[in-house]
Design a protein around this motif. Structure first.
Motif, PDB file in Angstrom:
ATOM      1  N   PHE A 212       0.837  -1.208   0.000  1.00 48.76           N
ATOM      2  CA  PHE A 212       0.000   0.000   0.000  1.00 48.76           C
ATOM      3  C   PHE A 212       0.872   1.259   0.000  1.00 48.76           C
ATOM      4  CE2 PHE A 212      -2.339   3.304   2.369  1.00 48.76           C
ATOM      5  CZ  PHE A 212      -3.421   3.464   1.519  1.00 48.76           C
ATOM      6  N   THR A 213       1.985   1.231   0.737  1.00 49.74           N
ATOM      7  CA  THR A 213       2.895   2.396   0.771  1.00 49.74           C
ATOM      8  C   THR A 213       3.469   2.666  -0.613  1.00 49.74           C
ATOM      9  OG1 THR A 213       3.450   1.822   3.041  1.00 49.74           O
ATOM     10  CG2 THR A 213       4.889   3.390   1.923  1.00 49.74           C
ATOM     11  N   GLY A 214       3.854   1.620  -1.312  1.00 48.38           N
ATOM     12  CA  GLY A 214       4.380   1.788  -2.659  1.00 48.38           C
ATOM     13  C   GLY A 214       3.341   2.349  -3.603  1.00 48.38           C
ATOM     14  N   LEU A 215       2.061   1.893  -3.455  1.00 54.83           N
ATOM     15  CA  LEU A 215       0.997   2.435  -4.293  1.00 54.83           C
ATOM     16  C   LEU A 215       0.794   3.926  -4.049  1.00 54.83           C
ATOM     17  CD1 LEU A 215      -1.652  -0.446  -4.152  1.00 54.83           C
ATOM     18  CD2 LEU A 215      -0.265   0.226  -6.116  1.00 54.83           C
ATOM     19  N   CYS A 216       0.893   4.345  -2.746  1.00 49.39           N
ATOM     20  CA  CYS A 216       0.743   5.784  -2.437  1.00 49.39           C
ATOM     21  C   CYS A 216       1.894   6.599  -3.047  1.00 49.39           C
ATOM     22  CB  CYS A 216       0.712   5.984  -0.923  1.00 49.39           C
ATOM     23  SG  CYS A 216      -0.769   5.310  -0.156  1.00 49.39           S
ATOM     24  N   GLU A 217       3.129   6.079  -2.947  1.00 41.90           N
ATOM     25  CA  GLU A 217       4.260   6.781  -3.550  1.00 41.90           C
ATOM     26  C   GLU A 217       4.125   6.857  -5.074  1.00 41.90           C
ATOM     27  OE1 GLU A 217       7.807   4.913  -2.323  1.00 41.90           O
ATOM     28  OE2 GLU A 217       7.593   5.436  -0.187  1.00 41.90           O
ATOM     29  N   LEU A 218       3.642   5.747  -5.673  1.00 45.25           N
ATOM     30  CA  LEU A 218       3.472   5.750  -7.131  1.00 45.25           C
ATOM     31  C   LEU A 218       2.413   6.748  -7.552  1.00 45.25           C
ATOM     32  CD1 LEU A 218       4.220   4.446  -9.845  1.00 45.25           C
ATOM     33  CD2 LEU A 218       2.476   2.705  -9.398  1.00 45.25           C
ATOM     34  N   GLU A 219       1.332   6.847  -6.745  1.00 42.91           N
ATOM     35  CA  GLU A 219       0.257   7.789  -7.074  1.00 42.91           C
ATOM     36  C   GLU A 219       0.732   9.232  -6.911  1.00 42.91           C
ATOM     37  OE1 GLU A 219      -4.394   8.718  -5.794  1.00 42.91           O
ATOM     38  OE2 GLU A 219      -3.222   7.178  -4.755  1.00 42.91           O
ATOM     39  N   GLY A 220       1.614   9.506  -5.919  1.00 45.50           N
ATOM     40  CA  GLY A 220       2.126  10.860  -5.728  1.00 45.50           C
ATOM     41  C   GLY A 220       3.090  11.284  -6.813  1.00 45.50           C
ATOM     42  N   SER A 221       3.778  10.308  -7.413  1.00 48.52           N
ATOM     43  CA  SER A 221       4.735  10.645  -8.463  1.00 48.52           C
ATOM     44  C   SER A 221       4.096  10.827  -9.831  1.00 48.52           C
ATOM     45  CB  SER A 221       5.798   9.550  -8.544  1.00 48.52           C
ATOM     46  OG  SER A 221       5.190   8.312  -8.909  1.00 48.52           O
ATOM     47  N   GLN A 223       1.637  12.600 -12.567  1.00 50.18           N
ATOM     48  CA  GLN A 223       1.127  13.935 -12.796  1.00 50.18           C
ATOM     49  C   GLN A 223      -0.390  13.975 -12.648  1.00 50.18           C
ATOM     50  OE1 GLN A 223       2.499  15.226 -16.605  1.00 50.18           O
ATOM     51  NE2 GLN A 223       4.702  15.029 -16.107  1.00 50.18           N
ATOM     52  N   ASP A 224      -0.882  15.240 -12.376  1.00 50.26           N
ATOM     53  CA  ASP A 224      -2.322  15.387 -12.203  1.00 50.26           C
ATOM     54  C   ASP A 224      -3.094  15.151 -13.500  1.00 50.26           C
ATOM     55  OD1 ASP A 224      -1.775  15.998  -9.631  1.00 50.26           O
ATOM     56  OD2 ASP A 224      -1.843  18.186  -9.902  1.00 50.26           O
ATOM     57  N   SER A 225      -2.463  15.383 -14.631  1.00 49.41           N
ATOM     58  CA  SER A 225      -3.155  15.192 -15.909  1.00 49.41           C
ATOM     59  C   SER A 225      -3.483  13.726 -16.170  1.00 49.41           C
ATOM     60  CB  SER A 225      -2.296  15.738 -17.056  1.00 49.41           C
ATOM     61  OG  SER A 225      -1.033  15.052 -17.088  1.00 49.41           O
ATOM     62  N   VAL A 226      -2.721  12.856 -15.512  1.00 48.18           N
ATOM     63  CA  VAL A 226      -2.979  11.422 -15.694  1.00 48.18           C
ATOM     64  C   VAL A 226      -4.102  10.943 -14.781  1.00 48.18           C
ATOM     65  CG1 VAL A 226      -1.938   9.116 -15.561  1.00 48.18           C
ATOM     66  CG2 VAL A 226      -0.606  11.053 -16.415  1.00 48.18           C
ATOM     67  N   SER A 227      -4.087  11.453 -13.525  1.00 45.39           N
ATOM     68  CA  SER A 227      -5.095  10.996 -12.557  1.00 45.39           C
ATOM     69  C   SER A 227      -6.421  11.738 -12.679  1.00 45.39           C
ATOM     70  CB  SER A 227      -4.544  11.150 -11.125  1.00 45.39           C
ATOM     71  OG  SER A 227      -4.225  12.508 -10.882  1.00 45.39           O
ATOM     72  N   GLN A 228      -6.395  12.997 -13.122  1.00 48.37           N
ATOM     73  CA  GLN A 228      -7.622  13.787 -13.264  1.00 48.37           C
ATOM     74  C   GLN A 228      -7.910  13.963 -14.754  1.00 48.37           C
ATOM     75  OE1 GLN A 228      -7.086  17.427 -11.117  1.00 48.37           O
ATOM     76  NE2 GLN A 228      -6.740  16.385  -9.136  1.00 48.37           N
ATOM     77  N   LEU A 229      -8.804  13.172 -15.239  1.00 42.83           N
ATOM     78  CA  LEU A 229      -9.133  13.188 -16.659  1.00 42.83           C
ATOM     79  C   LEU A 229     -10.170  14.265 -16.939  1.00 42.83           C
ATOM     80  CD1 LEU A 229      -9.361   9.340 -17.345  1.00 42.83           C
ATOM     81  CD2 LEU A 229      -7.420  10.860 -17.720  1.00 42.83           C
TER      82      LEU A 229
END
Length: 261
Positions: A212-221, A223-229
Motif C-alpha cells: 500500500f505504501t508503494g501504491l501511495c508513492e506511485l500515485e504521488g509521483s 502527474q495530475d493530468s494522468v489521474s484527473q481526466l
C-alpha cells in the motif's frame, strides 16, 4: 376410421348361430341328426374333412338300407359277408385316416425340429463369432505389445550404436541450441527437470505494486493530468445542410424523440 371399424364392426358383436328347437316325426330319422357332434367352431362351417364325413355317413345309410333281411340261412350268410366287407372298408378307411394324421404330425415335428435346429445353428454361429472376436482382440493386443517392445528395443539399440566404442563425447553446445528438440529447449522430467518447479521465477515482484505504501508513492509521483481526466462533451451533430434542408438522420431523431416523449 380404423378405430371406429374395430370397435363397431359386426364381427365383434356376432354370436354363435341360433339353433331353434325341433320335433322329430315318428318313424323318421333326419340326416342332420347324424351331424349332431358338429358344432360352431368344431366342424362348422364344414370344410373338406367334414364333407368327407357326411359322404361316409350317407354311404353307410345307403348300405344299411341295402342289407338283406335275415329270414333264411342264405340271406344270413350274405348279410354276414356284406357286414364283414363293410367292416374291412371301415378299418381300411380308419387306417388311412390314421396315416394322414401321422403324416400331419410328422410334418409338424419336422417343422419344429427344423426351427429348433435353425435356432441352435444361429446361437452356435453367434457364440463362434464372439469367440473368434475375442481371439482377434487378444491377437491385436499381443501384436500391439510386440510392436511397442520392438520400437523400444530399436531405440535402445540406436542409442547404443551411437557410442558403440564406449568413448565419451564432449557436449556440443552449438548443436544443442540449434536443435529445438534438445534438452536445452525441451528437457525431460525423467532426467530430473520439472518445468513447474520454479513457476514463480518470472513473476514480477515490485514494491510499488505489492504494498500500500508503494501504491501511495506511485500515485504521488504521477502527474495530475494522468489521474484527473477531462472529458469534453461531444458537439451536437449538424442535422441541417447549408441550404436549410434537414437530413434524413435528423428527421429520424426527431421522430424517435417524439415517440419517446
Amino acid at each position: 376410421t380404423l378405430g371406429t371399424q374395430t370397435d363397431y364392426r359386426d364381427g365383434e358383436a356376432q354370436t354363435d348361430p341360433f339353433s331353434p328347437e325341433y320335433v322329430v316325426r315318428s318313424g323318421s330319422v333326419p340326416e342332420i341328426l347324424a351331424l349332431a357332434t358338429l358344432t360352431w367352431g368344431r366342424g362348422l362351417p364344414a370344410g373338406q374333412a367334414e364333407m368327407e364325413i357326411i359322404d361316409r355317413i350317407r354311404e353307410k345309410r345307403a348300405w344299411e338300407a341295402a342289407l338283406p333281411p335275415t329270414d333264411n340261412p342264405s340271406n344270413v350268410a350274405k348279410w354276414l359277408k356284406m357286414v364283414e366287407h363293410m367292416e374291412r372298408e371301415e378299418w381300411a378307411h380308419r387306417e388311412e385316416e390314421i396315416d394322414k394324421l401321422q403324416k400331419v404330425q410328422l410334418e409338424a415335428f419336422k417343422k419344429v425340429l427344423h426351427r429348433r435346429e435353425k435356432n441352435r445353428n444361429e446361437r452356435d454361429a453367434v457364440r463362434l463369432y464372439n469367440h473368434w472376436q475375442n481371439h482377434q482382440n487378444a491377437k491385436q493386443e499381443k501384436i500391439r505389445k510386440i510392436q511397442h517392445d520392438c520400437a523400444l528395443m530399436l531405440r535402445k539399440l540406436i542409442a547404443k550404436r551411437k557410442n558403440f566404442m564406449g568413448k565419451l563425447e564432449r557436449r556440443d553446445i552449438i548443436k544443442e541450441y540449434n536443435d529445438f528438440s534438445s534438452q536445452v529447449y525441451a528437457p525431460l522430467s525423467r532426467i530430473g527437470f520439472f518445468p513447474d518447479k520454479n513457476s514463480d521465477y518470472y513473476a514480477v515482484k515490485n514494491f510499488c505494486l505489492n504494498t500500500f505504501t508503494g501504491l501511495c508513492e506511485l500515485e504521488g509521483s504521477v502527474q495530475d493530468s494522468v489521474s484527473q481526466l477531462k472529458i469534453k462533451a461531444p458537439k451536437p451533430k449538424c442535422t441541417a445542410t447549408e441550404t436549410g434542408y434537414i437530413k434524413r438522420s435528423g428527421r429520424l431523431e426527431a421522430v424517435l424523440a417524439q415517440v419517446h416523449q
